[in-house]
Design a protein around this motif. Structure first.
Motif, PDB file in Angstrom:
ATOM      1  N   ILE A  97      57.109 -17.918 -61.697  1.00  0.00           N
ATOM      2  CA  ILE A  97      55.890 -17.200 -61.295  1.00  0.00           C
ATOM      3  C   ILE A  97      54.700 -17.728 -62.097  1.00  0.00           C
ATOM      4  CG2 ILE A  97      54.686 -14.994 -61.513  1.00  0.00           C
ATOM      5  CD1 ILE A  97      56.397 -14.279 -59.445  1.00  0.00           C
ATOM      6  N   PRO A 134      48.581  -6.837 -68.960  1.00  0.00           N
ATOM      7  CA  PRO A 134      48.321  -8.273 -69.093  1.00  0.00           C
ATOM      8  C   PRO A 134      48.268  -8.994 -67.744  1.00  0.00           C
ATOM      9  CG  PRO A 134      50.652  -7.886 -69.386  1.00  0.00           C
ATOM     10  CD  PRO A 134      50.026  -6.538 -69.055  1.00  0.00           C
ATOM     11  N   HIS A 135      48.498  -8.260 -66.640  1.00  0.00           N
ATOM     12  CA  HIS A 135      48.605  -8.911 -65.320  1.00  0.00           C
ATOM     13  C   HIS A 135      47.211  -9.159 -64.730  1.00  0.00           C
ATOM     14  CE1 HIS A 135      52.411  -6.698 -65.915  1.00  0.00           C
ATOM     15  NE2 HIS A 135      52.941  -7.782 -65.384  1.00  0.00           N
ATOM     16  N   ASP A 136      46.821 -10.428 -64.661  1.00  0.00           N
ATOM     17  CA  ASP A 136      45.459 -10.693 -64.173  1.00  0.00           C
ATOM     18  C   ASP A 136      45.405 -11.707 -63.030  1.00  0.00           C
ATOM     19  OD1 ASP A 136      46.040 -13.002 -65.547  1.00  0.00           O
ATOM     20  OD2 ASP A 136      44.226 -13.000 -66.774  1.00  0.00           O
ATOM     21  N   ILE A 137      46.556 -12.115 -62.508  1.00  0.00           N
ATOM     22  CA  ILE A 137      46.540 -13.146 -61.460  1.00  0.00           C
ATOM     23  C   ILE A 137      45.826 -12.624 -60.209  1.00  0.00           C
ATOM     24  CG2 ILE A 137      47.975 -14.615 -59.964  1.00  0.00           C
ATOM     25  CD1 ILE A 137      50.096 -14.577 -62.253  1.00  0.00           C
ATOM     26  N   THR A 180      42.252  -3.534 -62.189  1.00  0.00           N
ATOM     27  CA  THR A 180      43.567  -3.929 -61.674  1.00  0.00           C
ATOM     28  C   THR A 180      44.651  -3.367 -62.576  1.00  0.00           C
ATOM     29  OG1 THR A 180      42.662  -6.013 -60.878  1.00  0.00           O
ATOM     30  CG2 THR A 180      45.043  -5.925 -61.154  1.00  0.00           C
ATOM     31  N   MET A 183      50.975  -2.036 -63.724  1.00  0.00           N
ATOM     32  CA  MET A 183      51.968  -1.214 -64.406  1.00  0.00           C
ATOM     33  C   MET A 183      51.597   0.264 -64.260  1.00  0.00           C
ATOM     34  SD  MET A 183      52.099  -3.682 -67.697  1.00  0.00           S
ATOM     35  CE  MET A 183      52.959  -2.568 -68.791  1.00  0.00           C
ATOM     36  N   THR A 184      52.628   1.068 -63.977  1.00  0.00           N
ATOM     37  CA  THR A 184      52.371   2.494 -63.779  1.00  0.00           C
ATOM     38  C   THR A 184      51.861   3.137 -65.078  1.00  0.00           C
ATOM     39  OG1 THR A 184      54.767   2.662 -64.077  1.00  0.00           O
ATOM     40  CG2 THR A 184      53.924   2.981 -61.861  1.00  0.00           C
ATOM     41  N   SER A 227      41.389  -0.927 -52.796  1.00  0.00           N
ATOM     42  CA  SER A 227      41.453  -2.206 -52.088  1.00  0.00           C
ATOM     43  C   SER A 227      42.864  -2.730 -52.295  1.00  0.00           C
ATOM     44  CB  SER A 227      40.422  -3.185 -52.640  1.00  0.00           C
ATOM     45  OG  SER A 227      40.516  -4.420 -51.969  1.00  0.00           O
ATOM     46  N   GLU A 228      43.546  -3.025 -51.191  1.00  0.00           N
ATOM     47  CA  GLU A 228      44.952  -3.418 -51.315  1.00  0.00           C
ATOM     48  C   GLU A 228      45.095  -4.908 -51.593  1.00  0.00           C
ATOM     49  OE1 GLU A 228      47.214  -2.783 -47.795  1.00  0.00           O
ATOM     50  OE2 GLU A 228      49.132  -3.082 -48.827  1.00  0.00           O
ATOM     51  N   ALA A 230      43.121  -8.782 -52.241  1.00  0.00           N
ATOM     52  CA  ALA A 230      41.886  -9.370 -52.765  1.00  0.00           C
ATOM     53  C   ALA A 230      40.833  -9.633 -51.669  1.00  0.00           C
ATOM     54  CB  ALA A 230      42.228 -10.648 -53.533  1.00  0.00           C
ATOM     55  N   THR A 233      38.023  -7.013 -50.632  1.00  0.00           N
ATOM     56  CA  THR A 233      36.957  -6.548 -51.521  1.00  0.00           C
ATOM     57  C   THR A 233      35.548  -6.908 -51.042  1.00  0.00           C
ATOM     58  OG1 THR A 233      38.576  -6.832 -53.268  1.00  0.00           O
ATOM     59  CG2 THR A 233      36.355  -6.336 -53.960  1.00  0.00           C
TER      60      THR A 233
END
Ligand code: B12
Length: 260
Positions: A97, A134-137, A180, A183-184, A227-228, A230, A233
């Motif tokens: 990934i 940390p998820h920014d993709i 964004t 993570m819950t 917004s589901e 990208a 937006t």
């Protein structure tokens, strides 16, 4: 005598291995998901198979016949969606990934430079990934969509403290802030940020996005909109510039994003 012809063996014994042998492999399923257009398929394959050396030449070649945004959305991001599919099927793991995302980002940075639009800006948006996340993709993809649609993006990065988001909004005076969360455990930063903005008298829409968030959650707090994907937006942002507040965006969300 027992008539064995009437026995339904599927209720007695189910051979999962035999069943699996008859199914397409995840790789074959992924190959079927590649775009039918040969140029875009080549771009998506470079992401899917993590071809660091090939991505530059492949994207440059694609730019000779395709629009940059077409290459980004239907080639690079399409390849990444197949990668997510393979991850869910336990064929790819985190290293794949990460490598595929890097390849996609290299491709985006090349295609992005060819997007016309000049220096005019429709308005400023502040974007970030939630505190602790940390998820920014996905955010980075959404930021490309916004820049390429003529907006100025103030990208605060990932794991951004709620107070830093509020400070950046006060400083940059955007018409929209996006967050964004994948993570819950981090998505609760959005209602808390929105509340702080309201306390400061700022009532701009606060877009909550990312895999952990759904529309119900995004619309469960004041200022929150959803917004589901990208590419949804920019059309939402255009409506805000046209005078829609967060309540009106919610009311007309389906028609704005072309949903059901
Ligand atoms: C890559 C990844 C990582 C990378 C992130 C790298 C990076 N720079 O982003 C790394 C290795 C750092 C990572 C770490 C962790 N991860 Co992780 N990670 C993933 C993974 C595999 C893929 C996410 C991804 O980038 N997908 C591709 C992008 C394109 O998709 P996307 O983000 O969903 O974006 C789309 C939409 O959501 C939307 N979107 C996203 N953002 C935005 C923003 C806007 C404005 C808009 C409009 C739209 C939008 O648009 C995109 C498509 O158009 C997911 C699994 C998954 N299936 O999602 C787990 C996942 C998110 N991770 C998870 C976890 C648990 C972790 C860790 C806690 C693991 C651990 N035990 O250490 C750590 C975090 C530790 C920490 N706190 O620092 C869980 C979260 C579970 C949960 N519900 O809370 C997941 C779901 C895996 C799982 N199934 O358990 N991870």
């Amino acid at each position: 005598m027992i008539d064995i012809s009437k026995i339904d063996y599927s209720t007695i014994l189910r051979r999962y291995d035999a069943e699996a042998e008859n199914m397409d492999s995840p790789e074959a399923v992924a190959a079927k998901m590649l775009p039918s257009d040969p140029v875009l398929s080549e771009v998506a394959s470079a992401v899917l198979y993590m071809k660091f050396k090939e991505i530059g030449p492949v994207v440059k070649k694609a730019l000779e016949s395709k629009e940059p945004l077409d290459i980004i959305n239907n080639g690079l991001v399409a390849g990444m969606e197949i990668v997510s599919h393979l991850y869910a099927a336990h064929v790819y793991y985190l290293p794949e990934i990460m490598m595929a995302a890097k390849v996609m980002e290299v491709g985006i940075s090349i295609a992005e430079k060819q997007i016309p639009g000049g220096r005019t800006t429709k308005g400023t948006v502040v974007m970030h990934a939630a505190e602790g996340d940390p998820h920014d993709i996905g955010k980075n993809i959404a930021a490309v969509m916004m820049r390429s649609s003529g907006f100025t993006v103030v990208d605060l990065g990932k794991d951004v403290a709620v107070d830093d988001v509020v400070d950046a909004v006060k400083e940059n005076k955007p018409f929209l802030v996006t967050g964004t969360a994948l993570m819950t455990t981090t998505m609760t930063a959005f209602p808390s940020g929105a509340k702080k903005l309201q306390e400061a008298g700022i009532n701009i829409p606060y877009m909550a996005a990312g895999g952990a968030v759904n529309r119900d959650f995004a619309e469960s707090f004041d200022l929150g909109i959803y917004s589901e994907k990208a590419p949804q937006t920019p059309p939402i942002a255009d409506k805000i510039l046209a005078g829609y507040d967060w309540k009106k965006i919610r009311e007309e969300w389906d028609s704005i994003v072309g949903g059901e």
